[in-house]
Design an enzyme around this catalytic site. Structure first.
Site, PDB file in Angstrom:
ATOM      1  N   GLY A  98       0.814  -1.204   0.000  1.00 37.72           N
ATOM      2  CA  GLY A  98       0.000   0.000   0.000  1.00 37.72           C
ATOM      3  C   GLY A  98       0.849   1.256   0.000  1.00 37.72           C
ATOM      4  O   GLY A  98       2.055   1.219   0.250  1.00 37.72           O
ATOM      5  N   GLY A 194       6.297  -2.780   3.407  1.00 36.64           N
ATOM      6  CA  GLY A 194       6.014  -3.203   4.771  1.00 36.64           C
ATOM      7  C   GLY A 194       6.432  -4.633   5.039  1.00 36.64           C
ATOM      8  O   GLY A 194       7.277  -5.203   4.330  1.00 36.64           O
ATOM      9  N   GLY A 196       5.024  -7.537   4.586  1.00 31.16           N
ATOM     10  CA  GLY A 196       4.839  -8.494   3.501  1.00 31.16           C
ATOM     11  C   GLY A 196       5.891  -8.344   2.422  1.00 31.16           C
ATOM     12  O   GLY A 196       6.437  -9.333   1.921  1.00 31.16           O
ATOM     13  N   ASP A 225       1.173   1.758   9.644  1.00 30.56           N
ATOM     14  CA  ASP A 225       0.758   1.005  10.835  1.00 30.56           C
ATOM     15  C   ASP A 225       1.878   0.924  11.882  1.00 30.56           C
ATOM     16  O   ASP A 225       1.621   0.600  13.037  1.00 30.56           O
ATOM     17  CB  ASP A 225       0.351  -0.417  10.457  1.00 30.56           C
ATOM     18  CG  ASP A 225      -0.948  -0.464   9.677  1.00 30.56           C
ATOM     19  OD1 ASP A 225      -1.564   0.605   9.493  1.00 30.56           O
ATOM     20  OD2 ASP A 225      -1.339  -1.554   9.235  1.00 30.56           O
ATOM     21  N   MET A 268      -6.762   3.506  10.110  1.00 30.13           N
ATOM     22  CA  MET A 268      -6.042   2.324   9.633  1.00 30.13           C
ATOM     23  C   MET A 268      -5.179   1.713  10.734  1.00 30.13           C
ATOM     24  O   MET A 268      -4.659   2.421  11.591  1.00 30.13           O
ATOM     25  CB  MET A 268      -5.179   2.685   8.424  1.00 30.13           C
ATOM     26  CG  MET A 268      -5.973   2.810   7.136  1.00 30.13           C
ATOM     27  SD  MET A 268      -4.911   3.020   5.693  1.00 30.13           S
ATOM     28  CE  MET A 268      -6.091   2.679   4.386  1.00 30.13           C
ATOM     29  N   ARG A 270      -4.254  -2.602  10.826  1.00 27.86           N
ATOM     30  CA  ARG A 270      -4.778  -3.957  10.670  1.00 27.86           C
ATOM     31  C   ARG A 270      -4.528  -4.820  11.909  1.00 27.86           C
ATOM     32  O   ARG A 270      -5.457  -5.406  12.475  1.00 27.86           O
ATOM     33  CB  ARG A 270      -4.141  -4.600   9.433  1.00 27.86           C
ATOM     34  CG  ARG A 270      -4.441  -6.059   9.241  1.00 27.86           C
ATOM     35  CD  ARG A 270      -3.807  -6.584   7.976  1.00 27.86           C
ATOM     36  NE  ARG A 270      -4.388  -5.940   6.812  1.00 27.86           N
ATOM     37  CZ  ARG A 270      -5.506  -6.349   6.223  1.00 27.86           C
ATOM     38  NH1 ARG A 270      -6.152  -7.404   6.693  1.00 27.86           N
ATOM     39  NH2 ARG A 270      -5.974  -5.727   5.172  1.00 27.86           N
TER      40      ARG A 270
END
Length: 455
Positions: A98, A194, A196, A225, A268, A270
């Site tokens: 993102g 990030g 991932g 985040d 935001m 997660r």
């Protein structure tokens, strides 16, 4: 975050010099920067745990003496000798996952520092994340054309949000990506993303090692985040906090202006509530802060709904900040869906709470007005704050230093006000979560007055 046993060997940094010869090129910084301030490998390191307890745990008796072997990060920064010859070095830069404020700032600093200070001229931007590496093995044609980058082409891109290279999720086929790197004769790859993206980068690094090819891979952590392990803050986080505070102020204005007004904002986050908690503390007048790390109990005398009703009656209005990953266990079980990055698709906790709160007031025959704000993508698509911009510059510059010195398979971390090298394998161990025993959450509890637990 799950408990991780910290061991010194977790933070050993790999270098191409271990396989492909010594770093014997004199650093161009001696002339381009006129500096002699170089980092010495093996000597300049940063403690992972700076507490006295951490030091005591790392001590052991040896021949009547106390020996300290604490886990340490390798300090980032310029090295006096570099591995790569700038004249024939080829570099690729990719942004994945993102968006986050600062992507263009990092790209700009990578390009300008490589070109102006290390005198590297062959720099390429890979479009749309890892998908930009996909190509036909037979024709060797790529799905998307790579972009040649130089200081002129990245001029003023820091004034824009997003990524000039484009970004994307998934497509992290590490075999195909290494094939592409070798096809294009790439020597250095910078991956910006990030957890991932960095996990994918670690797989790419392992494939590079398996093939025994000299390619440097450096990760740069990006997420609003702030959930990347071994990094006290990621770029974009501070800018996102500022935008989240704007949304909370608007929600509070709406709530204050209505009889029994309620302002509800979904932010935001997660798996980590750091963004929501930090924005709430910055406002210092939020009544309820809901994060993934603290389970929510809705019903009953000590439940959230009863607390909301009592607070509205006592105060006249309230403001609620909820992280998008909070309260997922409140939804009925359903089939798990995942996005292209493998993340579980979250249920909409904001609209869920909006309905539950309104229904509770109706049930009690109490008048209320609830305004729901979801700033979502506004938080990540903006430009950076001034401090974030400075942070992005330092991240980019330290990434270039690491790459040119031949470091590989590592991420540029940030701990105890120092930039560090962190092995990607250690980054992939877990995700960082909001520690409810640390000062930021204790500040939330102090400012809101909400209970530490809803159970």
């Amino acid at each position: 975050m799950e408990t991780i046993e910290i061991k010194p060997e977790m933070f050993l940094i790999e270098s191409l010099t271990q396989t492909f010869g010594q770093a014997n090129q004199p650093s161009p910084l001696k002339t381009s920067f006129q500096t002699e301030n170089f980092i010495e490998d093996g000597k300049d390191r940063v403690l992972v745990d700076i507490s006295l307890e951490g030091l005591l745990k790392a001590s052991r008796p040896d021949s009547g003496k106390i020996v300290f072997q604490p886990p340490t990060f390798e300090l980032a920064g310029p090295r006096e000798k570099i591995f790569w010859n700038p004249e024939n070095t080829k570099v690729a830069i990719v942004t994945c996952g993102g968006l986050a404020p600062g992507l263009n700032n990092v790209i700009q600093n990578l390009v300008t520092f490589l070109s102006d200070r290390y005198r590297v001229k062959n720099i390429y931007g890979v479009p749309y994340g890892y998908q930009g590496f996909m190509h036909d093995p037979q024709t060797k044609r790529f799905a998307f054309g790579w972009r040649r980058l130089d200081p002129f082409s990245v001029q003023n891109i820091d004034f824009e949000g997003g990524s000039v290279l484009g970004t994307g999720r998934g497509h992290s086929n590490h075999v195909a990506i290494v094939d592409a790197l070798m096809l294009r004769d790439i020597n250095i790859l910078f991956t910006i993303g990030g957890d991932g993206t960095l996990a994918g980068a670690n797989e790419i690094h392992e494939e590079i090692k398996r093939r025994k090819v000299p390619i440097t891979l450096i990760g740069i952590p990006k997420t609003i985040d702030n959930d990347v392990l071994w990094v006290s803050k990621t770029f974009g986080f501070e800018s996102a906090v500022g935008k989240a505070v704007e949304a909370l102020r608007c929600a509070q204005t709406e709530a204050r202006s209505a009889f029994h007004g309620i302002g509800l904002v979904k932010i935001m986050g997660r798996n980590c509530g750091a963004l929501t908690a930090t924005a709430a503390v910055a406002m210092n007048d939020i009544d309820f802060v809901l994060v993934p790390e603290v389970p929510i109990k809705l019903e009953g005398e000590n439940g959230l709904l009863d607390a909301i009703v009592r607070k509205v009656i006592d105060k006249g209005y309230i403001t609620i900040a909820v992280a998008e990953g909070a309260g997922q266990d409140l939804f009925p079980p359903s089939e798990i869906e995942k996005d292209a990055s493998g993340n579980i698709k979250l249920k909409d906790i904001g609209k869920f709470l909006q309905k539950k709160i309104v229904d509770e007031f109706k049930l009690r025959n109490i008048e209320t007005t609830l305004k729901y704000i979801d700033p979502s993508y506004m938080l990540r698509s903006q430009t950076t704050s001034a401090d974030d911009s400075v942070f992005c510059a330092k991240l980019g510059q330290n990434a270039v230093h690491a790459a040119m010195a031949g470091k590989t398979g590592c991420m540029i971390g940030y701990a105890h006000e120092r930039f560090t090298h962190v092995p990607l394998a250690s980054v992939a161990l877990s995700k960082k979560r909001l520690d409810t025993n640390e000062s930021i959450w204790l500040s939330v509890l102090a400012s809101t007055g909400q209970p530490a637990s809803w159970e």
